[in-house]
Design a protein around this motif. Sequence first.
Motif, PDB file in Angstrom:
ATOM      1  N   LEU A 194      -4.651  -2.695 -14.499  1.00 62.34           N
ATOM      2  CA  LEU A 194      -4.548  -3.271 -13.252  1.00 62.34           C
ATOM      3  C   LEU A 194      -3.152  -3.373 -12.579  1.00 62.34           C
ATOM      4  N   VAL A 195      -2.089  -3.921 -13.481  1.00 61.40           N
ATOM      5  CA  VAL A 195      -0.811  -3.934 -13.091  1.00 61.40           C
ATOM      6  C   VAL A 195      -0.158  -2.673 -12.405  1.00 61.40           C
ATOM      7  N   ASP A 196      -0.519  -1.861 -13.458  1.00 63.83           N
ATOM      8  CA  ASP A 196       0.287  -0.509 -13.343  1.00 63.83           C
ATOM      9  C   ASP A 196      -0.311   0.023 -11.807  1.00 63.83           C
ATOM     10  N   ILE A 197      -1.726   0.180 -11.990  1.00 64.85           N
ATOM     11  CA  ILE A 197      -2.164   0.556 -10.542  1.00 64.85           C
ATOM     12  C   ILE A 197      -1.752  -0.051  -9.397  1.00 64.85           C
ATOM     13  N   SER A 198      -1.417  -1.336  -9.487  1.00 59.76           N
ATOM     14  CA  SER A 198      -0.841  -2.169  -8.311  1.00 59.76           C
ATOM     15  C   SER A 198       0.318  -2.055  -8.097  1.00 59.76           C
ATOM     16  N   ALA A 199       1.085  -1.565  -9.167  1.00 61.99           N
ATOM     17  CA  ALA A 199       2.582  -1.431  -8.773  1.00 61.99           C
ATOM     18  C   ALA A 199       2.785   0.099  -8.371  1.00 61.99           C
ATOM     19  N   ASN A 200       1.913   0.877  -7.937  1.00 65.09           N
ATOM     20  CA  ASN A 200       2.017   2.279  -7.371  1.00 65.09           C
ATOM     21  C   ASN A 200       2.999   2.327  -6.297  1.00 65.09           C
ATOM     22  N   SER A 259      -4.915   1.817  -0.711  1.00 66.29           N
ATOM     23  CA  SER A 259      -6.315   2.440  -0.680  1.00 66.29           C
ATOM     24  C   SER A 259      -6.384   3.467  -2.140  1.00 66.29           C
ATOM     25  N   ARG A 260      -5.029   3.913  -2.394  1.00 70.82           N
ATOM     26  CA  ARG A 260      -4.936   4.809  -3.502  1.00 70.82           C
ATOM     27  C   ARG A 260      -5.334   3.869  -4.849  1.00 70.82           C
ATOM     28  N   ARG A 261      -4.792   2.589  -4.707  1.00 67.91           N
ATOM     29  CA  ARG A 261      -5.184   1.726  -5.904  1.00 67.91           C
ATOM     30  C   ARG A 261      -6.654   1.820  -6.258  1.00 67.91           C
ATOM     31  N   VAL A 262      -7.456   1.754  -4.957  1.00 66.56           N
ATOM     32  CA  VAL A 262      -8.921   1.502  -5.256  1.00 66.56           C
ATOM     33  C   VAL A 262      -9.640   2.942  -5.685  1.00 66.56           C
ATOM     34  N   GLU A 263      -9.019   3.954  -5.084  1.00 62.15           N
ATOM     35  CA  GLU A 263      -9.367   5.329  -5.461  1.00 62.15           C
ATOM     36  C   GLU A 263      -9.274   5.653  -6.997  1.00 62.15           C
ATOM     37  N   MET A 264      -8.169   4.932  -7.564  1.00 62.29           N
ATOM     38  CA  MET A 264      -7.998   5.159  -9.058  1.00 62.29           C
ATOM     39  C   MET A 264      -8.904   4.434  -9.800  1.00 62.29           C
ATOM     40  N   ALA A 265      -9.198   3.263  -9.491  1.00 59.91           N
ATOM     41  CA  ALA A 265      -9.939   2.593  -9.962  1.00 59.91           C
ATOM     42  C   ALA A 265     -11.647   2.968 -10.138  1.00 59.91           C
ATOM     43  N   LEU A 266     -11.794   3.498  -8.995  1.00 57.20           N
ATOM     44  CA  LEU A 266     -13.295   4.120  -8.993  1.00 57.20           C
ATOM     45  C   LEU A 266     -13.401   5.355  -9.694  1.00 57.20           C
ATOM     46  N   LYS A 267     -12.258   6.095  -9.906  1.00 57.59           N
ATOM     47  CA  LYS A 267     -12.158   7.246 -10.779  1.00 57.59           C
ATOM     48  C   LYS A 267     -11.944   6.912 -12.255  1.00 57.59           C
ATOM     49  N   LEU A 268     -11.282   5.889 -12.346  1.00 61.81           N
ATOM     50  CA  LEU A 268     -11.186   5.504 -13.937  1.00 61.81           C
ATOM     51  C   LEU A 268     -12.444   4.913 -14.203  1.00 61.81           C
ATOM     52  N   LYS A 269     -13.583   4.505 -13.517  1.00 59.52           N
ATOM     53  CA  LYS A 269     -14.607   4.251 -13.870  1.00 59.52           C
ATOM     54  C   LYS A 269     -15.664   5.087 -13.928  1.00 59.52           C
ATOM     55  N   GLY A 270     -15.389   6.424 -13.343  1.00 62.19           N
ATOM     56  CA  GLY A 270     -16.387   7.472 -12.996  1.00 62.19           C
ATOM     57  C   GLY A 270     -17.335   7.233 -12.061  1.00 62.19           C
ATOM     58  N   VAL A 271     -17.028   6.360 -10.917  1.00 62.17           N
ATOM     59  CA  VAL A 271     -17.782   6.047  -9.936  1.00 62.17           C
ATOM     60  C   VAL A 271     -17.846   7.083  -8.833  1.00 62.17           C
ATOM     61  N   GLU A 272     -18.960   7.606  -8.374  1.00 67.45           N
ATOM     62  CA  GLU A 272     -19.163   8.547  -7.429  1.00 67.45           C
ATOM     63  C   GLU A 272     -19.349   7.990  -5.819  1.00 67.45           C
ATOM     64  N   TYR A 273     -18.250   8.176  -4.888  1.00 72.30           N
ATOM     65  CA  TYR A 273     -18.428   7.476  -3.774  1.00 72.30           C
ATOM     66  C   TYR A 273     -17.995   8.414  -2.502  1.00 72.30           C
ATOM     67  N   GLU A 274     -18.454   8.002  -1.235  1.00 71.65           N
ATOM     68  CA  GLU A 274     -18.083   8.491  -0.116  1.00 71.65           C
ATOM     69  C   GLU A 274     -16.815   7.908   0.241  1.00 71.65           C
ATOM     70  N   TYR A 275     -15.897   8.751   0.666  1.00 70.62           N
ATOM     71  CA  TYR A 275     -14.470   8.476   1.290  1.00 70.62           C
ATOM     72  C   TYR A 275     -14.577   8.453   2.643  1.00 70.62           C
ATOM     73  N   ILE A 276     -14.231   7.412   3.450  1.00 64.16           N
ATOM     74  CA  ILE A 276     -13.978   7.532   5.027  1.00 64.16           C
ATOM     75  C   ILE A 276     -12.514   7.395   5.416  1.00 64.16           C
ATOM     76  N   GLU A 277     -12.107   8.244   5.918  1.00 62.50           N
ATOM     77  CA  GLU A 277     -10.679   8.394   6.285  1.00 62.50           C
ATOM     78  C   GLU A 277     -10.292   7.642   7.598  1.00 62.50           C
ATOM     79  N   GLU A 278      -9.585   6.597   7.765  1.00 67.83           N
ATOM     80  CA  GLU A 278      -9.392   5.712   8.989  1.00 67.83           C
ATOM     81  C   GLU A 278      -7.978   5.900   9.482  1.00 67.83           C
ATOM     82  N   ASP A 279      -8.158   6.018  10.834  1.00 67.32           N
ATOM     83  CA  ASP A 279      -6.684   6.252  11.488  1.00 67.32           C
ATOM     84  C   ASP A 279      -6.358   4.986  11.955  1.00 67.32           C
ATOM     85  N   LEU A 280      -5.215   4.541  11.307  1.00 65.08           N
ATOM     86  CA  LEU A 280      -4.866   3.180  11.345  1.00 65.08           C
ATOM     87  C   LEU A 280      -4.250   2.904  12.807  1.00 65.08           C
TER      88      LEU A 280
END
Length: 213
Positions: free
Chosen positions: A150-156, A15-36
């Motif tokens: 991409l690889v850096d974000i994926s290696a988090n 999840s954090r990977r995707v959030e980083m990608a969105l923020k790198l691009k400056g995309v506004e988004y609504e985050y919905i927390e899931e109980d796994l």
Amino acid sequence: MAGVKLFGCWYSPFSRRVEMALKLKGVEYEYIEEDLSNKSPLLLKYNPIYKKVPVLLHNDKPIAESSVIIEYIDETWEGPSILPKDPYERAMARFWVKFIDEKCAVAMWKACSSSGEEGEKAKEEAAQLLKFLEEELKDKKFFGGDNIGLVDISANFIGYWFGIVQELKGLELLTKEKYPNFCEWVDEYINNNFVKENLPLKDKMIEIFKALA
């Protein structure tokens, strides 16, 4: 923002990977927390095959799997490139992400969660796999060169999550003596201002790992 929603979990490295990608691009988004432990009907609706986070919803169209989502984000919105522009370098970035997800992360998690002969075997496998990443980072600041990609974000998971687990378990798998290049990357990565702002707090991660254990 209404057109972009992200179903995620705060302690999930994917999840954090995707959030980083969105923020790198400056995309506004609504985050919905899931109980796994009690997944929502919407998550199951939008990701009926894997039934897991993250899921990106863009204009009511769902995209699942973090690496697929990140490529979609990179191609859809303007901003800093997450994948390399050169076709060969793009292919190699995809290769290393697949290697990290399907080989490294699996072996390292097994090394943390197994004991006895199985645990020792998993540690040996993880140690061998880390050598490939160590060599790939030779003379590099990040996997993407001078900038996070991409690889850096994926290696988090390896760069942050595994370090916490290793500390809790008292393991000495990923050390500066064995992997100086990789550990230097870890330091650069987790102390990068942008990355630091988008990582879960260590104390909270320790709590969740203890609870999961």
